[in-house]
Design a protein around this motif. Structure first.
Motif, PDB file in Angstrom:
ATOM      1  N   UNK A  24     -34.273 -58.290   4.410  1.00 30.28           N
ATOM      2  CA  UNK A  24     -33.299 -57.364   3.913  1.00 30.28           C
ATOM      3  C   UNK A  24     -32.015 -57.235   4.374  1.00 30.28           C
ATOM      4  N   UNK A  25     -32.046 -57.315   5.822  1.00 27.38           N
ATOM      5  CA  UNK A  25     -30.632 -57.232   6.296  1.00 27.38           C
ATOM      6  C   UNK A  25     -29.723 -58.286   6.323  1.00 27.38           C
ATOM      7  N   UNK A  26     -30.454 -59.683   6.135  1.00 25.26           N
ATOM      8  CA  UNK A  26     -29.618 -60.932   5.595  1.00 25.26           C
ATOM      9  C   UNK A  26     -29.258 -60.827   4.268  1.00 25.26           C
ATOM     10  N   UNK A  27     -29.944 -60.449   3.506  1.00 23.63           N
ATOM     11  CA  UNK A  27     -29.582 -60.388   2.165  1.00 23.63           C
ATOM     12  C   UNK A  27     -28.489 -59.348   1.904  1.00 23.63           C
ATOM     13  N   UNK A  28     -28.508 -58.334   2.727  1.00 21.86           N
ATOM     14  CA  UNK A  28     -27.375 -57.093   2.477  1.00 21.86           C
ATOM     15  C   UNK A  28     -26.121 -57.842   3.306  1.00 21.86           C
ATOM     16  N   UNK A  29     -26.425 -58.680   4.208  1.00 15.48           N
ATOM     17  CA  UNK A  29     -25.129 -59.463   4.965  1.00 15.48           C
ATOM     18  C   UNK A  29     -24.542 -60.192   4.053  1.00 15.48           C
ATOM     19  N   UNK A  37     -24.185 -54.059  10.048  1.00 12.34           N
ATOM     20  CA  UNK A  37     -25.241 -54.791   9.385  1.00 12.34           C
ATOM     21  C   UNK A  37     -25.612 -55.863  10.427  1.00 12.34           C
ATOM     22  N   UNK A  38     -24.507 -56.571  10.710  1.00 19.93           N
ATOM     23  CA  UNK A  38     -24.859 -57.833  11.322  1.00 19.93           C
ATOM     24  C   UNK A  38     -25.374 -57.422  12.665  1.00 19.93           C
ATOM     25  N   UNK A  39     -24.965 -56.237  13.339  1.00 23.90           N
ATOM     26  CA  UNK A  39     -25.339 -55.971  14.608  1.00 23.90           C
ATOM     27  C   UNK A  39     -27.104 -55.495  14.480  1.00 23.90           C
ATOM     28  N   UNK A  98     -34.013 -59.279  14.993  1.00 18.40           N
ATOM     29  CA  UNK A  98     -34.321 -60.476  15.616  1.00 18.40           C
ATOM     30  C   UNK A  98     -34.946 -60.526  16.858  1.00 18.40           C
ATOM     31  N   UNK A  99     -34.169 -59.438  17.816  1.00 17.57           N
ATOM     32  CA  UNK A  99     -34.841 -59.387  19.198  1.00 17.57           C
ATOM     33  C   UNK A  99     -36.037 -58.596  19.192  1.00 17.57           C
ATOM     34  N   UNK A 100     -36.304 -57.445  18.315  1.00 16.42           N
ATOM     35  CA  UNK A 100     -37.477 -56.963  18.465  1.00 16.42           C
ATOM     36  C   UNK A 100     -38.742 -57.765  17.840  1.00 16.42           C
ATOM     37  N   UNK A 101     -38.223 -58.357  16.900  1.00 16.58           N
ATOM     38  CA  UNK A 101     -39.278 -59.545  16.200  1.00 16.58           C
ATOM     39  C   UNK A 101     -39.622 -60.554  17.074  1.00 16.58           C
ATOM     40  N   UNK A 102     -38.837 -60.899  18.009  1.00 17.05           N
ATOM     41  CA  UNK A 102     -39.367 -61.993  18.971  1.00 17.05           C
ATOM     42  C   UNK A 102     -40.134 -61.334  19.903  1.00 17.05           C
ATOM     43  N   UNK A 103     -39.955 -60.099  20.311  1.00 20.69           N
ATOM     44  CA  UNK A 103     -40.774 -59.539  21.134  1.00 20.69           C
ATOM     45  C   UNK A 103     -42.272 -59.151  20.616  1.00 20.69           C
ATOM     46  N   UNK A 104     -42.599 -58.764  19.379  1.00 22.04           N
ATOM     47  CA  UNK A 104     -43.641 -58.838  18.534  1.00 22.04           C
ATOM     48  C   UNK A 104     -44.326 -60.139  18.773  1.00 22.04           C
ATOM     49  N   UNK A 105     -43.475 -61.055  18.199  1.00 20.55           N
ATOM     50  CA  UNK A 105     -44.113 -62.549  18.271  1.00 20.55           C
ATOM     51  C   UNK A 105     -44.745 -63.058  19.742  1.00 20.55           C
ATOM     52  N   UNK A 106     -44.063 -62.625  20.419  1.00 17.23           N
ATOM     53  CA  UNK A 106     -44.757 -62.903  21.864  1.00 17.23           C
ATOM     54  C   UNK A 106     -45.841 -62.101  22.392  1.00 17.23           C
ATOM     55  N   UNK A 107     -45.861 -60.809  21.837  1.00 15.20           N
ATOM     56  CA  UNK A 107     -47.049 -60.158  22.263  1.00 15.20           C
ATOM     57  C   UNK A 107     -48.091 -60.450  21.436  1.00 15.20           C
TER      58      UNK A 107
END
Length: 151
Positions: A100-105, A132-134, A140-149
């Motif tokens: 959704x954020x990418x779409x909004x960008x 929105x870019x921030x 993305x950072x939080x998603x990577x954290x969940x992917x690692x977990x």
């Protein structure tokens, strides 16, 4: 401003309303406090963006949308179903948030590039786009954290 600009800004307000409502709803569903805080922050920033764009419409005597889009309402209903069926609830929410954020960008970039939009409004939209870019980076950072977990 001309009619094309008014339409573009009304469409953007409706999209932001969809986003604000979606994040408010997602906040109550997230089970991780970091995600809840992120979604609260995003919902609040959408509210401010809606106010800022609406102010420009009102200056021109234009009607301001009060609700989001049918597509947004249907999308939130789909997310309800999807979340009920998935075991990776937080990860699925983050994936959807990132999309959704990418779409909004993209929508902001299109609006800023429009020759119909006056420079002072382009500047306001550019400032909102930066936020929105921030958001994209945070998700993305939080998603990577969940992917690692989850791995």
């Amino acid at each position: 401003m001309n009619n094309a600009t008014h339409t573009l800004l009304r469409d953007l307000v409706e999209l932001l309303i969809d986003s604000e409502l979606g994040y408010a709803e997602a906040t109550s569903r997230a089970t991780d406090e970091r995600i809840q805080q992120l979604f609260k922050k995003f919902s609040a920033s959408r509210g401010q963006a809606i106010i800022d764009i609406s102010r420009e419409l009102m200056r021109d005597g234009e009607e301001v949308p009060e609700g989001g889009t049918l597509k947004g309402t249907l999308h939130r209903a789909w997310m309800d179903i999807r979340n009920a069926l998935t075991s990776t609830h937080n990860a699925a929410m983050l994936d959807e948030c990132e999309r959704g954020e990418h779409y909004l960008v993209g929508r902001y970039e299109d609006a800023i590039k429009s020759e119909q939009v006056p420079p002072h409004i382009q500047e306001e939209l550019a400032a909102q786009l930066a936020l929105v870019r921030c958001n994209v980076i945070e998700v993305e950072k939080l998603n990577r954290l969940f992917d690692k977990v989850d791995s």
